[in-house]
Enzyme design. Structure first.
Site, PDB file in Angstrom:
ATOM      1  N   HIS A  73       2.537   5.122  11.752  1.00 23.27           N
ATOM      2  CA  HIS A  73       1.421   6.096  11.820  1.00 23.27           C
ATOM      3  C   HIS A  73       1.804   7.377  12.568  1.00 23.27           C
ATOM      4  O   HIS A  73       0.936   8.081  13.060  1.00 23.27           O
ATOM      5  CB  HIS A  73       0.151   5.463  12.435  1.00 23.27           C
ATOM      6  CG  HIS A  73      -0.234   4.165  11.793  1.00 23.27           C
ATOM      7  ND1 HIS A  73      -0.962   3.185  12.423  1.00 23.27           N
ATOM      8  CD2 HIS A  73       0.014   3.690  10.544  1.00 23.27           C
ATOM      9  CE1 HIS A  73      -1.140   2.156  11.606  1.00 23.27           C
ATOM     10  NE2 HIS A  73      -0.556   2.439  10.465  1.00 23.27           N
ATOM     11  N   ASP A  87       3.660  -5.610   3.443  1.00 24.12           N
ATOM     12  CA  ASP A  87       3.258  -4.437   4.216  1.00 24.12           C
ATOM     13  C   ASP A  87       4.186  -4.349   5.429  1.00 24.12           C
ATOM     14  O   ASP A  87       3.946  -5.018   6.426  1.00 24.12           O
ATOM     15  CB  ASP A  87       1.788  -4.560   4.642  1.00 24.12           C
ATOM     16  CG  ASP A  87       1.285  -3.282   5.317  1.00 24.12           C
ATOM     17  OD1 ASP A  87       2.091  -2.353   5.529  1.00 24.12           O
ATOM     18  OD2 ASP A  87       0.077  -3.228   5.630  1.00 24.12           O
ATOM     19  N   ASP A 124       5.977   1.763   6.894  1.00 20.49           N
ATOM     20  CA  ASP A 124       4.548   1.455   6.654  1.00 20.49           C
ATOM     21  C   ASP A 124       3.955   2.403   5.641  1.00 20.49           C
ATOM     22  O   ASP A 124       3.492   3.479   5.989  1.00 20.49           O
ATOM     23  CB  ASP A 124       3.810   1.537   7.990  1.00 20.49           C
ATOM     24  CG  ASP A 124       2.354   1.134   7.882  1.00 20.49           C
ATOM     25  OD1 ASP A 124       1.979   0.564   6.844  1.00 20.49           O
ATOM     26  OD2 ASP A 124       1.595   1.385   8.829  1.00 20.49           O
ATOM     27  N   GLU A 160      -5.224   2.055   2.224  1.00 21.28           N
ATOM     28  CA  GLU A 160      -5.198   0.876   3.113  1.00 21.28           C
ATOM     29  C   GLU A 160      -5.470   1.277   4.546  1.00 21.28           C
ATOM     30  O   GLU A 160      -6.215   0.609   5.277  1.00 21.28           O
ATOM     31  CB  GLU A 160      -3.838   0.169   3.011  1.00 21.28           C
ATOM     32  CG  GLU A 160      -3.758  -1.169   3.757  1.00 21.28           C
ATOM     33  CD  GLU A 160      -3.244  -1.085   5.191  1.00 21.28           C
ATOM     34  OE1 GLU A 160      -3.227  -2.116   5.885  1.00 21.28           O
ATOM     35  OE2 GLU A 160      -2.863   0.007   5.655  1.00 21.28           O
ATOM     36  N   GLU A 161      -4.851   2.383   4.961  1.00 21.98           N
ATOM     37  CA  GLU A 161      -4.940   2.794   6.365  1.00 21.98           C
ATOM     38  C   GLU A 161      -6.356   3.194   6.761  1.00 21.98           C
ATOM     39  O   GLU A 161      -6.687   3.259   7.932  1.00 21.98           O
ATOM     40  CB  GLU A 161      -3.982   3.962   6.637  1.00 21.98           C
ATOM     41  CG  GLU A 161      -2.511   3.671   6.340  1.00 21.98           C
ATOM     42  CD  GLU A 161      -1.871   2.704   7.326  1.00 21.98           C
ATOM     43  OE1 GLU A 161      -2.575   2.175   8.211  1.00 21.98           O
ATOM     44  OE2 GLU A 161      -0.655   2.472   7.197  1.00 21.98           O
ATOM     45  N   HIS A 169       0.830  -1.213   0.000  1.00 26.38           N
ATOM     46  CA  HIS A 169       0.000   0.000   0.000  1.00 26.38           C
ATOM     47  C   HIS A 169       0.858   1.253   0.000  1.00 26.38           C
ATOM     48  O   HIS A 169       1.859   1.350   0.701  1.00 26.38           O
ATOM     49  CB  HIS A 169      -1.035  -0.001   1.124  1.00 26.38           C
ATOM     50  CG  HIS A 169      -0.517   0.184   2.520  1.00 26.38           C
ATOM     51  ND1 HIS A 169      -0.332   1.419   3.084  1.00 26.38           N
ATOM     52  CD2 HIS A 169      -0.187  -0.703   3.482  1.00 26.38           C
ATOM     53  CE1 HIS A 169       0.091   1.268   4.335  1.00 26.38           C
ATOM     54  NE2 HIS A 169       0.202  -0.009   4.601  1.00 26.38           N
TER      55      HIS A 169
HETATM   56  C1  LIG Z   1       1.195  14.511  13.300  1.00 22.83           C
HETATM   57  O1  LIG Z   1       1.828  15.617  12.658  1.00 22.83           O
HETATM   58  C2  LIG Z   1       2.101  16.722  13.502  1.00 22.83           C
HETATM   59  C3  LIG Z   1       2.729  17.815  12.669  1.00 22.83           C
HETATM   60  O2  LIG Z   1       2.800  17.542  11.339  1.00 22.83           O
HETATM   61  C4  LIG Z   1       2.999  16.308  14.618  1.00 22.83           C
HETATM   62  O3  LIG Z   1       3.217  17.420  15.471  1.00 22.83           O
HETATM   63  C5  LIG Z   1       2.363  15.170  15.386  1.00 22.83           C
HETATM   64  O4  LIG Z   1       3.269  14.712  16.366  1.00 22.83           O
HETATM   65  C6  LIG Z   1       2.042  14.039  14.428  1.00 22.83           C
HETATM   66  N1  LIG Z   1       1.377  12.979  15.123  1.00 22.83           N
HETATM   67  C7  LIG Z   1       1.947  11.801  15.278  1.00 22.83           C
HETATM   68  C8  LIG Z   1       1.109  10.754  15.933  1.00 22.83           C
HETATM   69  O5  LIG Z   1       3.068  11.577  14.883  1.00 22.83           O
HETATM   70 ZN   LIG Z   2       0.617  -0.769   6.436  1.00 24.20          ZN
END
Ligand SMILES: *[C@@H]1O[C@H](CO)[C@@H](O)[C@H](O)[C@H]1NC(C)=O
Ligand SMILES: [Zn+2]
Ligand SMILES: *[C@@H]1O[C@H](CO)[C@@H](O)[C@H](O)[C@H]1NC(C)=O
Ligand SMILES: *[C@@H]1O[C@H](CO)[C@@H](O)[C@H](O)[C@H]1NC(C)=O
Length: 382
Positions: A350, A269, A207, A241-242, A188
């Site tokens: 993620h 994956d 991922d 996918e996510e 993905h």
């Molecule tokens: C998501 O993105 C923001 C800024 O782009 C960041 O500050 C935050 O830590 C991120 N969240 C994760 C779960 O990494």
């Molecule tokens: Zn994945």
């Protein structure tokens, strides 16, 4: 276990019969912005808001988002979602027998190619299926794979468009027996930042940037190696996918509707991480796969990989895109980077920290999966 799930299926059939989801219901709920999620085997899907859906994702609850495929799937022959292979009449798989040719191709696989591809892919702010950069990433893969395929007779590379921004991609290598069942490699392309999917940073290096670049590199090695299979081979890069296996469900459902026969589907994956100070292995997924195909994959790993393999604990319902193919009754297999049952999986997915430089990220580890994927299509389709 087997009898138990048959019982559940009967129950599900009764429930499904009792309260069918109508076309009008789907139209009106979708217009309200609701999504239809299938959360487990044998229960009816549920309508949730986008916010509730995101809460499920943050809580690690896996699901199929069936909003766009449910109606179509109801008109297809019902396939039991196979937890283990209980269909002895399914085709058996060949014995690997092309070591000289496969090893020669494996020697041409290049970590530096994969690295530069992954540096590009992870430099998009995110590859979320509904973001502009998610679409740019799909365009980047399309352009890259198209340029590898240019001048190769009969080879096609096409976007598979969806109702959302990012498209999926299908590259097809014809077989000399053109009507034979297809062998598919999937990964993905999308990534997600769970705290802010649309705008948050999500490099998605492991991922599933890793599986995505493994597939591009295997495709390149086969093209440059003048691979002419007897049965057709396809490479798929899935969108969404996510967000509930969206791209792979759309494609698997369309293949089923069009009567496409699939010999085998391997999903990659996450292939580039192993937990520091643990033994590197290939973790073969044990559920929503075909056990005969897993045996075949295990033989390939024994023959072609420097790593040994172990069967992992169940990954659970709707775990990755292979589940979309399993759902339609097609045989699947998924070699994974680490044993989740041992808690060895990548803790940074993620998030902003799923990068090429995180501790545990390993190109030599990822290369092993490219080798396995190359051997898989070669031995299956030559
Ligand atoms: C998501 O993105 C923001 C800024 O782009 C960041 O500050 C935050 O830590 C991120 N969240 C994760 C779960 O990494
Ligand atoms: Zn994945
Ligand atoms: C997919 O969408 C693009 C434009 O976004 C279009 O050019 C292309 O023809 C579409 N492909 C198919 C198969 O519909
Ligand atoms: C993997 O094994 C091959 C021989 O089977 C060897 O040539 C190669 O150096 C090994 N690679 C690694 C990274 O251990």
């Amino acid at each position: 276990m087997k009898f138990f799930s048959v019982g559940l299926l009967l129950l599900a059939a009764l429930i499904a019969h009792a309260i069918p989801i109508t076309h009008d219901e789907i139209t009106s709920k979708t217009a309200e912005g609701l999504r239809l999620l299938s959360l487990e085997d044998g229960t009816e899907p549920e309508w949730v808001t986008e916010d509730q859906k995101l809460e499920f994702m943050r809580a690690g609850k896996q699901f199929f988002d069936v909003t766009e495929v449910w109606e179509d799937q109801q008109t297809l022959p019902k396939e039991k979602a196979v937890q283990v292979n209980c269909k002895p009449w399914l085709p058996k798989y060949p014995s690997p027998s092309h070591q000289t040719a496969v090893n020669a191709l494996i020697r041409t696989l290049s970590i530096s190619n994969m690295k530069s591809l992954l540096q590009q892919l992870s430099s998009f702010n995110n590859r979320y299926y509904r973001s502009t950069t998610g679409r740019q990433a799909s365009q980047y893969i399309l352009d890259t794979v198209s340029s590898i395929a240019s001048g190769q007779s009969g080879v096609t590379v096409q976007p598979f468009n969806h109702s959302w921004t990012q498209f999926s991609i299908i590259a097809k290598i014809p077989g000399s027996q053109s009507q034979s069942p297809v062998t598919i490699l999937g990964a993905h392309m999308d990534s997600i930042n769970l705290s802010n999917p649309t705008n948050g940073r999500a490099p998605g290096a492991d991922d599933d940037g890793s599986g995505s670049v493994n597939l591009i590199e295997v495709f390149r090695a086969l093209m440059e190696g003048n691979f002419k299979p007897s049965t057709p081979v396809e490479f798929h890069w899935y969108s969404g996918e996510e967000a509930g296996l969206l791209g792979s469900q759309a494609i698997a459902t369309s293949y089923k509707r069009n009567g496409v026969n699939v010999k085998a589907m391997m999903q990659l994956d996450m292939t580039a991480y192993f937990k520091p100070d643990t033994t590197e292995v290939v973790a073969l997924q044990s559920d929503y796969v075909d056990s005969g195909l897993n045996t075949f994959t295990g033989k390939l790993i024994d023959l072609y990989s420097n790593l040994s393999w172990e069967l992992d604990s169940p990954c659970g319902y709707a775990c990755s895109d292979h589940a979309s193919w399993n759902q339609q009754g097609y045989p699947t297999t998924l070699p994974f980077e680490a044993l989740t049952g041992e808690g060895n999986d990548n803790p940074r997915i993620h998030t902003t920290s799923d990068t090429l430089t995180q501790s545990g990220f390993s190109w030599s580890h990822s290369l092993e999966f490219a080798k396995i994927a190359l051997a898989f299509v070669y031995e299956m389709a030559i």
